[in-house]
Design a protein around this motif. Structure first.
Motif, short mmCIF file in Angstrom:
data_model
loop_
_atom_site.label_atom_id
_atom_site.label_comp_id
_atom_site.label_asym_id
_atom_site.label_seq_id
_atom_site.Cartn_x
_atom_site.Cartn_y
_atom_site.Cartn_z
N ASP A 115 -26.32 25.15 -3.21
CA ASP A 115 -25.33 25.78 -4.11
C ASP A 115 -24.87 27.00 -3.65
OD1 ASP A 115 -23.90 26.36 -6.46
OD2 ASP A 115 -25.91 26.69 -7.63
N THR B 28 -14.25 28.39 -18.59
CA THR B 28 -15.71 27.99 -18.28
C THR B 28 -15.67 27.15 -16.77
OG1 THR B 28 -16.02 27.57 -20.65
CG2 THR B 28 -17.56 26.52 -19.03
N TYR B 29 -14.67 26.46 -16.72
CA TYR B 29 -14.40 25.71 -15.38
C TYR B 29 -14.16 26.60 -14.30
CZ TYR B 29 -12.56 21.99 -12.28
OH TYR B 29 -12.10 21.37 -11.30
N LEU B 32 -17.59 28.56 -13.67
CA LEU B 32 -18.27 27.56 -13.15
C LEU B 32 -17.86 27.48 -11.51
CD1 LEU B 32 -18.54 24.33 -14.90
CD2 LEU B 32 -20.47 25.52 -13.79
N ALA B 33 -16.62 27.19 -11.17
CA ALA B 33 -16.13 27.08 -9.86
C ALA B 33 -16.39 28.49 -8.97
CB ALA B 33 -14.73 26.51 -9.87
N GLY B 36 -20.76 29.45 -10.06
CA GLY B 36 -21.89 28.58 -10.03
C GLY B 36 -22.22 28.78 -11.68
N LEU B 37 -23.28 27.66 -11.78
CA LEU B 37 -23.61 27.60 -13.12
C LEU B 37 -24.06 28.93 -13.73
CD1 LEU B 37 -23.59 25.00 -14.71
CD2 LEU B 37 -25.92 24.88 -14.31
N LEU B 67 -21.29 23.79 -21.56
CA LEU B 67 -21.39 23.14 -20.08
C LEU B 67 -21.21 21.80 -20.14
CD1 LEU B 67 -23.85 25.65 -18.52
CD2 LEU B 67 -21.57 25.26 -17.91
N CYS B 71 -18.20 19.42 -18.18
CA CYS B 71 -18.71 18.84 -17.06
C CYS B 71 -18.26 17.35 -17.27
CB CYS B 71 -20.28 19.07 -16.56
SG CYS B 71 -20.44 20.64 -16.12
N TYR B 106 -14.19 21.50 -7.38
CA TYR B 106 -15.48 20.69 -7.88
C TYR B 106 -16.52 20.59 -7.27
CZ TYR B 106 -16.77 17.26 -11.20
OH TYR B 106 -17.60 16.77 -12.13
N ILE B 109 -19.10 23.12 -8.29
CA ILE B 109 -19.81 22.75 -9.89
C ILE B 109 -20.71 21.72 -9.58
CG2 ILE B 109 -18.86 21.85 -11.85
CD1 ILE B 109 -16.28 23.49 -11.57
N SER B 112 -23.86 23.12 -8.24
CA SER B 112 -24.34 23.81 -9.42
C SER B 112 -25.00 22.81 -10.42
CB SER B 112 -23.43 24.59 -10.40
OG SER B 112 -23.36 25.93 -9.49
#
Lengths: 193, 193
Positions: A115, B28-29, B32-33, B36-37, B67, B71, B106, B109, B112
């Protein structure tokens, strides 16, 4: 006498340094396994190992340097199997990789690394080094099989590595399905045929 | 008249709610990208989307709920290829999975999620749902090939999915080697034979 005790004291310091470095590395590894990369902060390592932050920073200039050191020391150390036939050698290698990379705490650490490697080229280089070791092992197995007459030509070892280790990685880290003996057999079969 | 403007006002509120929910999910997306989380906190989402934290918490009771929602909506949404032959169908499916799961933002993501799923059963269930969709697609392809007489018996679709998608996942997320057309060909060949 003065020299002797100076040496003795220096020796004690060496032992203490070694112990505190070991404590820091063991703790880092444990935190990595329990909480992933995000859980490893120098604060958390100091708190849990009992080693002062200043001491940690004396040995490793940054959190990242500590992580790289711990991951590099952990990463796959397998000898190359020599079981007498291509399928047996590949199966034995697959088992070792699963035991060493995809089992217990290492699976979670590997994922954290994969990750973080998406965003950090130093960690990506660490993964590439692990991959190189794997491909070298596959190459040695293929060369031996070629010498024994089991292969007409030498396939690209990095392709063979991906075909064998990919499905194992997929089951263990993505689909969370069981890695049965029958599945190992299927994977080796699909490559050897 | 009073009723009409009450309806109009209610409609305006609906539109505003929909816009702010969309802004939160898109942000959020993106976070994330990029990070990471670990980079997705409600604070960070609020700051970047311009939507107040209280509003975010009105729609999602927790960071985790947000999340999971993001997702689940993201993917994978592929229709099942029908190219007329088993190798062509499997190759088309492999390409779609790579495009939708292993490309661009993706991939990071997914990693993660895979990482966090080691510690979080809700996220593990989300991965399992994605895996189920993949296996269903493979199953439909195999059933069609069996009807056309291309297969004497129906293989376990989850095995076929692992043999095809595993090597692609391995290259894209672990070894960072290029996914060439020749590699796709090799993977499909090793399964179809």
């Amino acid at each position: 006498m003065q020299n002797d005790s100076a040496i003795k004291r220096a020796g004690d310091v060496d032992v203490r340094v070694r112990h505190s470095k070991e404590a820091v590395m063991t703790t880092t590894y444990a935190l990595l396994a329990e909480e992933g990369l995000a859980g490893v902060t120098v604060d958390a390592v100091a708190r849990r190992s009992g080693v002062a932050k200043t001491t940690i920073y004396r040995h490793w200039p940054s959190r990242e340097a500590l992580l790289l050191d711990v991951c590099a020391q952990m990463g796959p150390h397998f000898d190359i199997p020599d079981a007498g036939s291509l399928p047996d050698d590949l199966r034995a290698l697959a088992h070792r990789v699963v035991e060493q990379l995809l089992s217990g705490p290492y699976a979670a650490i590997l994922l954290s690394l994969m990750d973080a490697a998406e965003r950090n080229p130093h960690l990506a280089a660490l993964l590439a080094a692990a991959q190189t070791k794997l491909v070298e092992a596959v190459h040695a197995i293929l060369v031996r099989a070629r010498r024994r007459g089991e292969l007409r030509r030498l396939p690209d070892p990095s392709n063979t590595a991906a075909l064998i280790l990919g499905p194992l990685l997929y089951r263990r880290l993505f689909s969370h399905e069981r890695l049965s003996e029958a599945f190992f057999e299927l994977v080796i079969d699909s490559v050897v045929r």
